[in-house]
Design a protein around this motif. Structure first.
Motif, PDB file in Angstrom:
ATOM      1  N   ALA A 167       6.903   2.000 -15.071  1.00 52.19           N
ATOM      2  CA  ALA A 167       6.836   1.675 -13.645  1.00 52.19           C
ATOM      3  C   ALA A 167       8.038   2.225 -12.887  1.00 52.19           C
ATOM      4  O   ALA A 167       8.293   1.809 -11.758  1.00 52.19           O
ATOM      5  N   SER A 168       8.740   3.189 -13.463  1.00 50.09           N
ATOM      6  CA  SER A 168       9.894   3.740 -12.753  1.00 50.09           C
ATOM      7  C   SER A 168       9.537   4.300 -11.379  1.00 50.09           C
ATOM      8  O   SER A 168      10.315   4.138 -10.432  1.00 50.09           O
ATOM      9  N   PRO A 169       8.379   4.955 -11.176  1.00 52.99           N
ATOM     10  CA  PRO A 169       8.060   5.428  -9.824  1.00 52.99           C
ATOM     11  C   PRO A 169       7.978   4.292  -8.801  1.00 52.99           C
ATOM     12  O   PRO A 169       8.286   4.498  -7.618  1.00 52.99           O
ATOM     13  N   VAL A 170       7.560   3.117  -9.224  1.00 52.38           N
ATOM     14  CA  VAL A 170       7.495   1.972  -8.304  1.00 52.38           C
ATOM     15  C   VAL A 170       8.907   1.556  -7.897  1.00 52.38           C
ATOM     16  O   VAL A 170       9.184   1.285  -6.721  1.00 52.38           O
ATOM     17  N   LEU A 171       9.812   1.503  -8.858  1.00 47.78           N
ATOM     18  CA  LEU A 171      11.194   1.151  -8.556  1.00 47.78           C
ATOM     19  C   LEU A 171      11.798   2.148  -7.564  1.00 47.78           C
ATOM     20  O   LEU A 171      12.441   1.754  -6.581  1.00 47.78           O
ATOM     21  N   HIS A 172      11.594   3.426  -7.804  1.00 50.89           N
ATOM     22  CA  HIS A 172      12.144   4.434  -6.900  1.00 50.89           C
ATOM     23  C   HIS A 172      11.511   4.348  -5.517  1.00 50.89           C
ATOM     24  O   HIS A 172      12.185   4.555  -4.502  1.00 50.89           O
ATOM     25  N   SER A 173      10.232   4.037  -5.452  1.00 53.66           N
ATOM     26  CA  SER A 173       9.552   3.901  -4.157  1.00 53.66           C
ATOM     27  C   SER A 173      10.143   2.753  -3.352  1.00 53.66           C
ATOM     28  O   SER A 173      10.390   2.882  -2.141  1.00 53.66           O
ATOM     29  N   ILE A 174      10.357   1.621  -4.011  1.00 55.34           N
ATOM     30  CA  ILE A 174      10.940   0.469  -3.317  1.00 55.34           C
ATOM     31  C   ILE A 174      12.365   0.782  -2.866  1.00 55.34           C
ATOM     32  O   ILE A 174      12.762   0.478  -1.731  1.00 55.34           O
ATOM     33  N   ASN A 175      13.148   1.391  -3.744  1.00 56.42           N
ATOM     34  CA  ASN A 175      14.512   1.760  -3.357  1.00 56.42           C
ATOM     35  C   ASN A 175      14.512   2.709  -2.161  1.00 56.42           C
ATOM     36  O   ASN A 175      15.385   2.621  -1.289  1.00 56.42           O
ATOM     37  N   TYR A 176      13.552   3.605  -2.100  1.00 57.23           N
ATOM     38  CA  TYR A 176      13.455   4.540  -0.966  1.00 57.23           C
ATOM     39  C   TYR A 176      13.146   3.788   0.325  1.00 57.23           C
ATOM     40  O   TYR A 176      13.799   4.009   1.363  1.00 57.23           O
ATOM     41  N   ARG A 214       0.834  -1.206   0.000  1.00 58.89           N
ATOM     42  CA  ARG A 214       0.000   0.000   0.000  1.00 58.89           C
ATOM     43  C   ARG A 214       0.868   1.255   0.000  1.00 58.89           C
ATOM     44  O   ARG A 214       0.555   2.237  -0.679  1.00 58.89           O
ATOM     45  N   ARG A 215       1.972   1.226   0.754  1.00 55.31           N
ATOM     46  CA  ARG A 215       2.836   2.400   0.797  1.00 55.31           C
ATOM     47  C   ARG A 215       3.543   2.616  -0.548  1.00 55.31           C
ATOM     48  O   ARG A 215       3.718   3.756  -0.986  1.00 55.31           O
ATOM     49  N   VAL A 216       3.952   1.531  -1.196  1.00 50.55           N
ATOM     50  CA  VAL A 216       4.574   1.647  -2.515  1.00 50.55           C
ATOM     51  C   VAL A 216       3.582   2.250  -3.512  1.00 50.55           C
ATOM     52  O   VAL A 216       3.944   3.110  -4.331  1.00 50.55           O
ATOM     53  N   LEU A 217       2.324   1.810  -3.446  1.00 51.97           N
ATOM     54  CA  LEU A 217       1.302   2.368  -4.328  1.00 51.97           C
ATOM     55  C   LEU A 217       1.150   3.867  -4.080  1.00 51.97           C
ATOM     56  O   LEU A 217       1.079   4.663  -5.025  1.00 51.97           O
ATOM     57  N   TRP A 218       1.108   4.252  -2.819  1.00 48.08           N
ATOM     58  CA  TRP A 218       0.957   5.668  -2.500  1.00 48.08           C
ATOM     59  C   TRP A 218       2.165   6.479  -2.986  1.00 48.08           C
ATOM     60  O   TRP A 218       2.006   7.509  -3.644  1.00 48.08           O
ATOM     61  N   LEU A 219       3.365   6.035  -2.668  1.00 55.28           N
ATOM     62  CA  LEU A 219       4.556   6.788  -3.029  1.00 55.28           C
ATOM     63  C   LEU A 219       4.680   6.955  -4.545  1.00 55.28           C
ATOM     64  O   LEU A 219       5.005   8.051  -5.034  1.00 55.28           O
TER      65      LEU A 219
END
Length: 771
Positions: free
Chosen positions: A80-89, A21-26
């Motif tokens: 899906a680059s924002p998802v990758l950056h969210s996970i890395n964060y 859920r947090r990855v989706l939000w970020l």
């Protein structure tokens, strides 16, 4: 892909759901903030892909947090680059200050970039279909390095692919390559969300594509329904529900996602009594949940699928998802670039347990989510790659180029000379061809080093006296022969050219193909350089000089392609010694930080090497000639001071240029100057550098041209490639070259037809001089 022990336990599953859920939000918030920065006055939208990211959130959360290993490498779907950056964060690999910088100058790139993004990115993606195949070529490159140099055991090469990307021909060209079926470390995960950019994908193409992959030797795993929906299938009316969903077209399914509960109750059951009874038993929330309960959003089902990946063959996982999953735009055919409003964002934050006021908040220390993030980050931590320094490349191989030799013949001799004179350099060379090795003069090199194969294979024609090329396939071979697919060639070329940074082992990759087909390979070749690959591409034979082949096998625009391509230096030498110097210089730029690729345009036309008028070996003039060759060109005939006209030639047309010089000397009583251009690319850079607009060896221009002297340029390619030289010297200029489709015939006839023959050069020069 993973040990069963890495699959999430029930206690972890709850934390994993929270992380999802947090990855989706970020990822959604990143795109929102990018589009609400202060306007820059350009009127150009920022853009982004909230819906395309949302469909990938579950897949990437399950992969990173339950299945990935440190040695694995992942190519992420561009949108899906924002998802990758969210996970890395969340894993602590990206500083919080970058989260609001998506698509900003100096910030996070619009698509994943291993050379430009500040966080860990394994593959640059962005050109649709190329990211899907990048993992294929990276797997082959790693296999090659592992058979030649010490290398730690590697992991999986994983591509996260949008289902619409499977429309790209590059995908199927890669799958058709026989070497690919020998790569069990290769995994594709297809985000099957039934939508592309503008439309719902018609029909149910997944079944056909799964069959094609299976026929190519792949294990096929389908994750279609989630656990809640599967529990309904076991109830009365459940089999009918499964049949209804299985038989439903993509368009109808997407439309049902947009229905209210009452509309859904009317549309879904159809005439089936048992199915209507089942639907009537479900409350509104359960009914809508059931429709959306796809396997690609079920973390436990995904973890199970990742655990089932074969160790014996490549694997593809078709994961059914929803584009825009959990967003107000989910399932809508126009959601590709749709943006949520501020009110919708506030509601989303509330529903996901995030904060609108503090959008980049992480998990509290000591929470199960923070603990899981920390343990995954520790598990995925990678050791820094320590790169080996490439060997020093000599400046000459000592060959005396004599007689009538084409630059293509000189290419074949070059590698044999390199193997003899600099074996430590030759050991790093790997050559590639799309089924044209012998016709691009690599036969002698192949006989010397062998053909590379992951496993040794017998040469069934060993001892055959008529076999000119000995096709010995073994792990120690240094030539890779691919099928007739130029996109495969340059895809592998790019990944072999990235091993210096990815694996710490520099290679000197050289690909040969017919020059007319460089355009076919242009996009993936360019993208490989953008991603950091350093290699040499040799296009040969080129132009209308291969006269009997006619218009089907000519290349008109490739000189301009070479001049304009970033990350690459283009050359078109005329003589064997020039080619030797150029190739050695190009090799010396590979496999290192700040290195660059090269493109060479060669010919099958034998040219009398005495026309090169080489200064004596060991003389200062010889060294000066080499410096000029590597700076872009040299004066082959000095001419009078000042000359009446400067004749500028490049490549195979130099005999005509020199013959025209001789005729003009007789007609005018004064000697023209002749300039032999080895690189229009470097001369262009020199001209820009002289104006303070870039870097280049601008001094070379003063040695080639005199202000105001008329100039005729001649080349076997589009004449505009050298047209800028008139501005360099402030000279009247006539540009001769090829601007139409070719004709078959004798070389003299074809040159005359296109106006690059001696008489046309003489006439053009006289017009300028008399004018």
């Amino acid at each position: 892909m993973t040990d069963t022990a890495l699959a999430p336990a029930p206690a972890d599953l709850e934390a994993l759901e929270s992380i999802q859920r947090r990855v989706l939000w970020l990822s959604t918030a990143m795109v929102h903030v990018a589009n609400h920065r202060p306007p820059d006055g350009s009127g150009i939208k920022v853009g982004g892909h909230q819906a395309s990211s949302a469909s990938m959130v579950s897949l990437m959360t399950a992969l990173w947090f339950s299945a990935l290993r440190a040695e694995d490498r992942v190519s992420v779907k561009p949108h899906a680059s924002p998802v990758l950056h969210s996970i890395n964060y969340l894993l602590g690999w990206l500083d919080r200050r970058y989260l609001p910088t998506l698509r900003a100058f100096g910030g996070l790139q619009s698509y994943p970039s291993r050379t430009k993004d500040p966080d860990p990115v394994d593959f640059s993606t962005g050109s649709v279909g190329i990211g899907a195949t990048a993992a294929v070529w990276a797997a082959l490159a790693r296999r090659y390095v592992g058979t030649h140099f010490p290398l730690a055991e590697g992991g999986r090469m994983i591509s996260l692919v949008g289902d619409a990307e499977l429309d790209e021909g590059a995908v199927w060209e890669a799958l058709a390559e026989p070497l690919v079926s020998m790569l069990p470390e290769l995994v594709w995960v297809v985000d099957l969300n039934r939508q592309s950019l503008d439309r719902v994908v018609p029909g149910a193409a997944a079944g056909g594509r799964a069959g094609m992959l299976a026929a190519a030797g792949w294990q096929v795993i389908t994750v279609k329904y989630g656990r809640f929906l599967e529990s309904l299938f076991s109830l009365e009316g459940g089999p009918e529900l499964r049949d209804r969903l299985d038989g439903m077209g993509n368009g109808e399914y997407q439309r049902l996602l947009r229905c209210s509960p009452s509309e859904l109750r009317a549309r879904l059951p159809g005439p089936s009594g048992p199915l209507r009874s089942l639907v009537d038993q479900l409350d509104d929330a359960s009914l809508q949940r059931a429709l959306r309960d796809l396997g690609g959003h079920d973390l436990a089902k995904l973890a199970s699928a990742f655990s089932a990946v074969s160790q014996e063959q490549p694997t593809v996982i078709f994961a059914h998802t929803i584009k825009g999953w959990s967003l107000p735009t989910e399932g809508h055919p126009a959601n590709h670039s749709a943006l949520l409003s501020e009110d919708q964002m506030r509601e989303l934050a509330s529903s996901l347990g995030a904060s609108w006021e503090d959008p980049w908040a992480g998990f509290p220390p000591g929470s199960p989510e923070a603990a899981l993030c920390a343990s995954v980050a520790a598990r995925l931590a990678r050791e820094q790659v320590e790169g080996a320094a490439p060997p020093a490349v000599p400046t000459s191989l000592g060959r005396s180029h004599a007689g009538r030799v084409s630059t293509q013949q000189a290419l074949g001799r070059f590698f044999l000379d390199l193997h003899r004179a600099a074996p430590e350099v030759a050991a790093r060379v790997v050559t590639l061809s799309p089924d044209v090795a012998s016709s691009t003069n690599l036969g002698g090199w192949i006989n010397k080093v062998g053909v590379w194969s992951p496993t040794d294979r017998p040469d069934w024609f060993e001892g055959d006296r008529e076999a000119l090329v000995h096709w010995v396939e073994r792990g120690a071979g240094q030539h890779i022969e691919l099928g007739i697919a130029e996109t495969n060639l340059v895809g592998l070329l790019g990944e072999l050219g990235a091993t210096w940074s990815r694996l710490g082992q520099p290679l000197f990759p050289v690909g040969t193909l017919y020059d007319p087909f460089v355009g076919r390979a242009l996009e993936p070749w360019s993208f490989g350089m953008y991603a950091g690959g350093q290699s040499i591409l040799v296009g040969t034979p080129s132009g209308v000089t291969l006269a009997p082949e006619g218009g089907a096998h000519q290349s008109v625009v490739t000189p301009s392609i070479g001049l304009e391509q970033p990350g690459c230096v283009a050359f078109e030498p005329a003589f064997g010694k020039d080619l030797e110097w150029v190739l050695l210089s190009c090799l010396s730029r590979l496999g290192r930080p700040g290195g660059t690729s090269a493109y060479l345009r060669l010919s099958t036309r034998p040219i009398d090497q005495s026309l090169a008028r080489l200064p004596p070996e060991g003389s200062p003039e010889r060294g000066r000639r080499r410096d000029l060759v590597l700076a872009g060109g040299y004066r082959l005939v000095p001419g009078d001071s000042p000359p009446p006209v400067v004749l500028v030639g490049m490549g195979a047309v130099m005999p005509e240029v020199l013959a025209a010089c001789s005729s003009l000397s007789s007609l005018l009583g004064r000697s023209p100057a002749v300039v032999c251009v080895t690189s229009a690319d470097l001369l262009w850079r020199a001209a820009q550098a002289r104006r303070g607009l870039g870097e280049g060896e601008w001094w070379v221009l003063d040695s080639l041209f005199e202000p105001g002297v008329p100039m005729v340029t001649v080349m076997d390619g589009h004449p505009h490639t050298l047209a800028f030289l008139g501005a360099v010297a402030g000279s009247p200029i006539t540009c001769l070259g090829v601007s139409g489709f070719g004709q078959s015939g004798a070389l003299a006839d074809v040159y005359r037809y296109h106006g690059i023959d001696t008489d046309t050069i003489v006439g053009a020069a006289l017009d300028l001089v008399e004018g």
